[in-house]
Design an enzyme around this catalytic site. Structure first.
Site, PDB file in Angstrom:
ATOM      1  N   PRO A   1       0.519  -0.919   0.187  1.00  0.00           N
ATOM      2  CA  PRO A   1      -0.104   0.157  -0.053  1.00  0.00           C
ATOM      3  C   PRO A   1       0.878   0.942   0.193  1.00  0.00           C
ATOM      4  O   PRO A   1       1.995   1.551   0.562  1.00  0.00           O
ATOM      5  CB  PRO A   1      -0.412  -0.178   1.610  1.00  0.00           C
ATOM      6  N   TYR A   2       1.080   2.689  -0.893  1.00  0.00           N
ATOM      7  CA  TYR A   2       0.993   3.394  -1.039  1.00  0.00           C
ATOM      8  C   TYR A   2      -0.344   4.265  -0.406  1.00  0.00           C
ATOM      9  O   TYR A   2      -1.065   5.010  -1.118  1.00  0.00           O
ATOM     10  CB  TYR A   2       1.186   4.092  -2.214  1.00  0.00           C
TER      11      TYR A   2
END
Length: 72
Positions: free
Chosen positions: A2-3
């Protein structure tokens, strides 16, 4: 991996605030989506109030109007 990109105005966000946001977002992704902490990226961008607009006005103009209204 995830970013997460958090954008906030540059109005008094401290290093401690940022630490708490990074920790909290990381924990949330780990708990809700079972994402590993070591692979979670959190980026915080501070945006000048002159560069952030709401309803056709800059946040600078909105804050100025708010301060003026409070003084009355």
């Amino acid at each position: 991996m995830p970013y997460v990109n958090i954008k906030v105005t540059d109005e008094g966000v401290t290093a401690e605030h940022k630490r708490q946001l990074i920790e909290g977002v990381t924990e949330l992704l780990e708990r809700v989506l079972n994402k590993p902490r070591h692979a979670t990226f959190v980026v915080i961008d501070e945006v000048a109030t002159d560069n952030w607009g709401i309803g056709g006005e800059t946040v600078t103009a909105l804050r100025t109007r708010e301060r003026t209204a409070i003084k009355r």
